[in-house]
Design a protein around this motif. Sequence first.
Motif, mmCIF file in Angstrom:
data_model
loop_
_atom_site.group_PDB
_atom_site.id
_atom_site.type_symbol
_atom_site.label_atom_id
_atom_site.label_comp_id
_atom_site.label_asym_id
_atom_site.label_seq_id
_atom_site.Cartn_x
_atom_site.Cartn_y
_atom_site.Cartn_z
ATOM 1 N N TYR A 30 0.841 -1.193 0.000
ATOM 2 C CA TYR A 30 0.000 0.000 0.000
ATOM 3 C C TYR A 30 0.879 1.247 0.000
ATOM 4 O O TYR A 30 1.917 1.294 0.670
ATOM 5 N N TYR A 44 -4.101 4.175 11.480
ATOM 6 C CA TYR A 44 -4.326 2.785 11.076
ATOM 7 C C TYR A 44 -4.256 1.841 12.276
ATOM 8 O O TYR A 44 -4.903 0.792 12.289
ATOM 9 N N LEU A 50 -12.183 0.144 11.715
ATOM 10 C CA LEU A 50 -11.660 0.011 10.362
ATOM 11 C C LEU A 50 -12.577 -0.889 9.527
ATOM 12 O O LEU A 50 -13.165 -1.850 10.034
ATOM 13 N N LYS A 53 -11.483 -4.257 4.495
ATOM 14 C CA LYS A 53 -10.311 -4.200 3.615
ATOM 15 C C LYS A 53 -9.121 -3.583 4.333
ATOM 16 O O LYS A 53 -7.990 -4.067 4.220
ATOM 17 N N THR A 54 -9.373 -2.498 5.091
ATOM 18 C CA THR A 54 -8.277 -1.851 5.810
ATOM 19 C C THR A 54 -7.764 -2.752 6.928
ATOM 20 O O THR A 54 -6.562 -2.796 7.198
ATOM 21 N N TYR A 90 -3.257 -3.242 -2.192
ATOM 22 C CA TYR A 90 -4.395 -2.639 -1.499
ATOM 23 C C TYR A 90 -4.733 -1.238 -1.991
ATOM 24 O O TYR A 90 -5.622 -0.596 -1.440
#
Length: 521
Positions: A30, A44, A50, A53-54, A90
């Motif tokens: 990413y 993050y 979240l 996908k994250t 990603y």
Amino acid sequence: MTVEPPVDLNTLPTAPGCYLYHDVDGTVIYVGKAKNLKRRVSSYFQRHDLDPKTEALVSHIASIQFIVTNNEVEALLLENNLIKRHWPKYNISLKDSKTYAYILRTDEEFPRFVVARDRDQPGTYFGPFTSGLERDYLLRALKHAFLIRSCRRLQKRACLRYHMQSCLGPCVGAISREEYAKQVCRAEAVLSGKGDDLIAALKEEMAARSEAEEFEQALVIRDQIQAIERLQEHQRVQRQKNYDEDVINYLVVDGTVYLALFNIYRGTLGQKEEYVFPFHQGFLDEFLVQYYADHPVPKEVLVPHEVDGSIAEFLGEMKGQKVGVTVPQRGDRKNLLDLVKTNIETQFFGDRIKVEELKKALHLPTSPGVIECFDISHLSGTAMVGVMVQFRDGRPDRKNYRKFRIRTVEGIDDFRAIAEVVRRRYSRLQREQKRMPDLIVVDGGKGQLHAAADELASLGLKVPLIALAKREEEVFMPGLSLPMPLDRRSKASLFLQQIRDETHRSAITYNRTLRRKKVVP
């Protein structure tokens, strides 16, 4: 879900730039850009909401790399370049050739500027643009600078953009066809690369308008000149070159060389490499030989100082053609060298540098390795609390944070509250014979400063003390009637703001916790 980050988040810079996440195999999974790298990357690992996908992305992050840029626009361009180079798993995969579109000046009575995928519409085309980000930024800037309409059809009444002074309003006859065409021609001049000529002409017109006392029109032209100059600001990470080059710079600290190398592919920053090794005479010559024995040789290598003449011959032999080894003194190339050094400073010495900058800015006798900052928080005089946060060697030292319930103050009196927490903190250190901090900071102005100074004096302590006022980021010191002349954008000022913001966050959190406990039965 929260995942333990692979790096100490406090070591990340607060500057703009790009971050790259790698998996356990070292593959870039990413690429992202940020106005504030520390804040963005930290989000993050600190959020609990979240999306799936994250969450999957975060679970695969094994290492983090970052590249500091000079501003957010550079970060946008660099992000685009890095995505095109690595195609991370990603990141969004764009399959519609968006980055190779044109800007079209439509063939209408009152022309518009729009993005065009194909050259099948009447009008004038500019491009193609290999960077969609650059194209979109340019299009928005031109519309804003010259107030070009964006509506597909001319309405019979003024739209919101006209009322916000973002459009000249040809739909309601607010501008003639001739005057509107003049603005369109100016935008076309910028797109055609004739910005310098246009700026010269606009400056002459602005002077004439001012002399005729048409000041409102002169201000509009001034704003257009400034907008064109911003557009012409050459992006150091997106330089138009038809060959590759490498940029190398370094710092030597305590007998160790910290060296970074930027690979520039056809004018686009591709990647950054870092090396750390013991210092010895001629290390740069040796590095160049060893590095390019195993890596592709570009057409040009930028270095901070002269190297042995045989190095260029060696590189030419390796490449099979002449290679330039250049020491730039000014311009874009020198800016690239400086950018490499900035990344070295941020990566390896960000904390040390800001501490030393603060010492110089405040004229302190010693480096402020330990800084303690105080703040007061309350809700209309209720649940009044004080906090102290400690920064050690430029980083928050959370195990040494302290919280205080205000005992001696009723109502709203921040001055007496500051005095109480300062007295309680340092009288205890005195009793326990512990080390005093190198610098004390209070959040506030002269009132808070004097309250803290009086308490330190009553305890017989001589510790450097300052107050930082929020509104103008002004720094006050005892004995000075005026704030210190500290540039708000300097490393020292930004460091103080970081300390103050962390203290303020801690104070508000503690205050909310106490109020929540009172509400819960």
